[in-house]
Design a protein around this motif. Structure first.
Motif, PDB file in Angstrom:
ATOM      1  N   GLY A 225      31.696  97.374  53.891  1.00 58.91           N
ATOM      2  CA  GLY A 225      31.824  97.091  52.468  1.00 58.91           C
ATOM      3  C   GLY A 225      32.425  95.734  52.207  1.00 58.91           C
ATOM      4  O   GLY A 225      31.902  94.708  52.638  1.00 58.91           O
ATOM      5  N   GLY A 226      33.574  95.710  51.504  1.00 61.48           N
ATOM      6  CA  GLY A 226      34.186  94.466  51.082  1.00 61.48           C
ATOM      7  C   GLY A 226      34.787  93.666  52.225  1.00 61.48           C
ATOM      8  O   GLY A 226      35.015  94.173  53.325  1.00 61.48           O
ATOM      9  N   ASP A 227      35.062  92.411  51.943  1.00 59.81           N
ATOM     10  CA  ASP A 227      35.632  91.499  52.928  1.00 59.81           C
ATOM     11  C   ASP A 227      37.076  91.886  53.243  1.00 59.81           C
ATOM     12  O   ASP A 227      37.827  92.324  52.366  1.00 59.81           O
ATOM     13  CB  ASP A 227      35.586  90.066  52.373  1.00 59.81           C
ATOM     14  CG  ASP A 227      36.015  89.043  53.400  1.00 59.81           C
ATOM     15  OD1 ASP A 227      35.791  89.281  54.596  1.00 59.81           O
ATOM     16  OD2 ASP A 227      36.589  88.011  52.998  1.00 59.81           O
ATOM     17  N   ILE A 228      37.465  91.724  54.524  1.00 63.40           N
ATOM     18  CA  ILE A 228      38.837  91.996  54.948  1.00 63.40           C
ATOM     19  C   ILE A 228      39.327  90.857  55.842  1.00 63.40           C
ATOM     20  O   ILE A 228      38.527  90.105  56.405  1.00 63.40           O
ATOM     21  CB  ILE A 228      38.968  93.331  55.701  1.00 63.40           C
ATOM     22  CG1 ILE A 228      38.195  93.281  57.029  1.00 63.40           C
ATOM     23  CG2 ILE A 228      38.514  94.502  54.839  1.00 63.40           C
ATOM     24  CD1 ILE A 228      38.451  94.476  57.933  1.00 63.40           C
ATOM     25  N   SER A 229      40.636  90.746  55.975  1.00 69.14           N
ATOM     26  CA  SER A 229      41.262  89.799  56.908  1.00 69.14           C
ATOM     27  C   SER A 229      42.261  90.557  57.765  1.00 69.14           C
ATOM     28  O   SER A 229      43.059  91.349  57.237  1.00 69.14           O
ATOM     29  CB  SER A 229      41.992  88.679  56.156  1.00 69.14           C
ATOM     30  OG  SER A 229      41.097  87.930  55.351  1.00 69.14           O
ATOM     31  N   MET A 230      42.209  90.314  59.067  1.00 72.58           N
ATOM     32  CA  MET A 230      43.189  90.913  59.976  1.00 72.58           C
ATOM     33  C   MET A 230      44.373  89.961  60.091  1.00 72.58           C
ATOM     34  O   MET A 230      44.246  88.841  60.588  1.00 72.58           O
ATOM     35  CB  MET A 230      42.565  91.149  61.354  1.00 72.58           C
ATOM     36  CG  MET A 230      43.545  91.640  62.394  1.00 72.58           C
ATOM     37  SD  MET A 230      44.109  93.324  62.134  1.00 72.58           S
ATOM     38  CE  MET A 230      42.633  94.197  62.633  1.00 72.58           C
ATOM     39  N   ASN A 231      45.545  90.400  59.638  1.00 73.68           N
ATOM     40  CA  ASN A 231      46.726  89.548  59.640  1.00 73.68           C
ATOM     41  C   ASN A 231      47.630  89.785  60.841  1.00 73.68           C
ATOM     42  O   ASN A 231      48.400  88.895  61.217  1.00 73.68           O
ATOM     43  CB  ASN A 231      47.533  89.777  58.357  1.00 73.68           C
ATOM     44  CG  ASN A 231      46.711  89.505  57.118  1.00 73.68           C
ATOM     45  OD1 ASN A 231      45.960  88.538  57.066  1.00 73.68           O
ATOM     46  ND2 ASN A 231      46.834  90.363  56.122  1.00 73.68           N
ATOM     47  N   GLY A 232      47.565  90.966  61.420  1.00 81.06           N
ATOM     48  CA  GLY A 232      48.441  91.261  62.549  1.00 81.06           C
ATOM     49  C   GLY A 232      48.001  92.509  63.282  1.00 81.06           C
ATOM     50  O   GLY A 232      47.464  93.444  62.687  1.00 81.06           O
ATOM     51  N   LEU A 233      48.212  92.503  64.590  1.00 81.44           N
ATOM     52  CA  LEU A 233      47.891  93.654  65.432  1.00 81.44           C
ATOM     53  C   LEU A 233      48.905  93.713  66.556  1.00 81.44           C
ATOM     54  O   LEU A 233      49.131  92.719  67.250  1.00 81.44           O
ATOM     55  CB  LEU A 233      46.484  93.519  66.021  1.00 81.44           C
ATOM     56  CG  LEU A 233      46.116  94.504  67.136  1.00 81.44           C
ATOM     57  CD1 LEU A 233      46.044  95.924  66.603  1.00 81.44           C
ATOM     58  CD2 LEU A 233      44.788  94.107  67.770  1.00 81.44           C
ATOM     59  N   SER A 234      49.529  94.875  66.727  1.00 82.85           N
ATOM     60  CA  SER A 234      50.427  95.065  67.861  1.00 82.85           C
ATOM     61  C   SER A 234      50.112  96.402  68.507  1.00 82.85           C
ATOM     62  O   SER A 234      49.866  97.395  67.821  1.00 82.85           O
ATOM     63  CB  SER A 234      51.898  94.997  67.435  1.00 82.85           C
ATOM     64  OG  SER A 234      52.218  96.057  66.559  1.00 82.85           O
ATOM     65  N   VAL A 235      50.102  96.405  69.832  1.00 83.69           N
ATOM     66  CA  VAL A 235      49.790  97.593  70.614  1.00 83.69           C
ATOM     67  C   VAL A 235      50.861  97.752  71.678  1.00 83.69           C
ATOM     68  O   VAL A 235      51.281  96.755  72.300  1.00 83.69           O
ATOM     69  CB  VAL A 235      48.402  97.472  71.282  1.00 83.69           C
ATOM     70  CG1 VAL A 235      48.109  98.702  72.136  1.00 83.69           C
ATOM     71  CG2 VAL A 235      47.315  97.273  70.235  1.00 83.69           C
TER      72      VAL A 235
END
Length: 267
Positions: free
Chosen positions: A237-247
């Motif tokens: 669907g709409g546009d998204i931005s990934m700002n952070g990811l921690s695993v």
């Protein structure tokens, strides 16, 4: 065995969309799972819908309006998974070329380099070792749309690229092979990790040419033909931005040693 894992994603949703997450530990017999998952959009909770996939894979779908979305998942897994029955459909499906594991384009190369893998129990291990020695692990060296052929030609990639090449070459010599997304205690750099699984001597065995984490500690998230089936996030669907990811992934006690010549299943 006790393993603790977690994942946190910070996403900006620019317009209404449906997001799909594959970050939850797979449902597998033999594992006692305690977990929590929260979807918080601008301080209010969103309710996900769980879709069950093959091999215990769980997809969590969320309908999200625009805003700042934080996803937090935590789990403690006790025990080891018991092997699932192997179906004829799986053996057929995981012999076919797929989007990122284009085994049909590597038939001649694989036959020249490795011969025929049917009935050769050591073939997947040799392919994995060959990929590990020929491909350089280099963050940022590949694009999300690159497949096994691009990895072979460029000579560099990250874990998914190594995995795609092992899977494609295995299928090209007649060995059913698939990919698995996993939490990987000991992995450096820590991230969602992917490994190859090949059908060896009646069971699925894990192969990791990157040698970034001991296979005996891996905890399955999702399983499929290639990265298109196991992606941790999909946007419809709409546009998204990934700002952070921690695993994060840890195991109680010392990490197990990993003999890359030994056949190991993801447990």
């Amino acid at each position: 065995m006790k393993r603790d894992v977690s994942a946190t994603l910070d996403i900006t949703v620019h317009a209404d969309t449906v997001l799909e997450f594959q970050i939850a530990v797979a449902h597998q017999p033999g594992i006692d799972l305690t977990e929590s998952m929260d979807f918080i959009l601008d301080s209010r909770g969103l309710q996900p819908r769980e879709v069950l996939g093959a091999h215990g894979t769980r997809i969590h779908q969320v309908s999200s309006p625009a805003g700042s979305l934080r996803v937090c998942y935590r789990a403690t897994a006790l025990g080891s998974a018991t092997a699932e029955p192997v179906s004829g459909h799986d053996l057929s499906m995981y012999l076919r070329p797929s989007r990122f594991a284009e085994s049909d384009k590597l038939l001649g190369f694989a036959a020249t380099e490795f011969g025929c893998g049917i009935g050769d129990l050591g073939m997947p291990a040799r392919i994995s070792a060959w990929v590990g020695s020929r491909i350089c692990y280099l963050a940022g060296s590949s694009d999300p749309i690159d497949g096994a052929v691009e990895t072979l030609l460029s000579g560099a990639g990250v874990c998914r690229d190594f995995t795609h090449l092992v899977v494609a070459l295995s299928r090209a010599v007649g060995v059913p092979a698939r990919v698995a997304a996993v939490y990987a205690p000991g992995c450096m750099p820590m991230d969602f990790h992917s490994v190859a699984e090949a059908f060896v001597d009646g069971a699925w065995r894990a192969f990791d040419p990157t040698c970034l984490a001991p296979r005996a500690a891996l905890l399955r998230i999702a399983t499929g033909r290639d990265a298109s089936d196991i992606a941790f996030l999909a946007n419809h669907g709409g546009d998204i931005s990934m700002n952070g990811l921690s695993v994060h992934a840890t195991i109680d006690g010392p990490l197990p040693m990993d003999d890359i010549g030994r056949s190991i299943a993801i447990r």
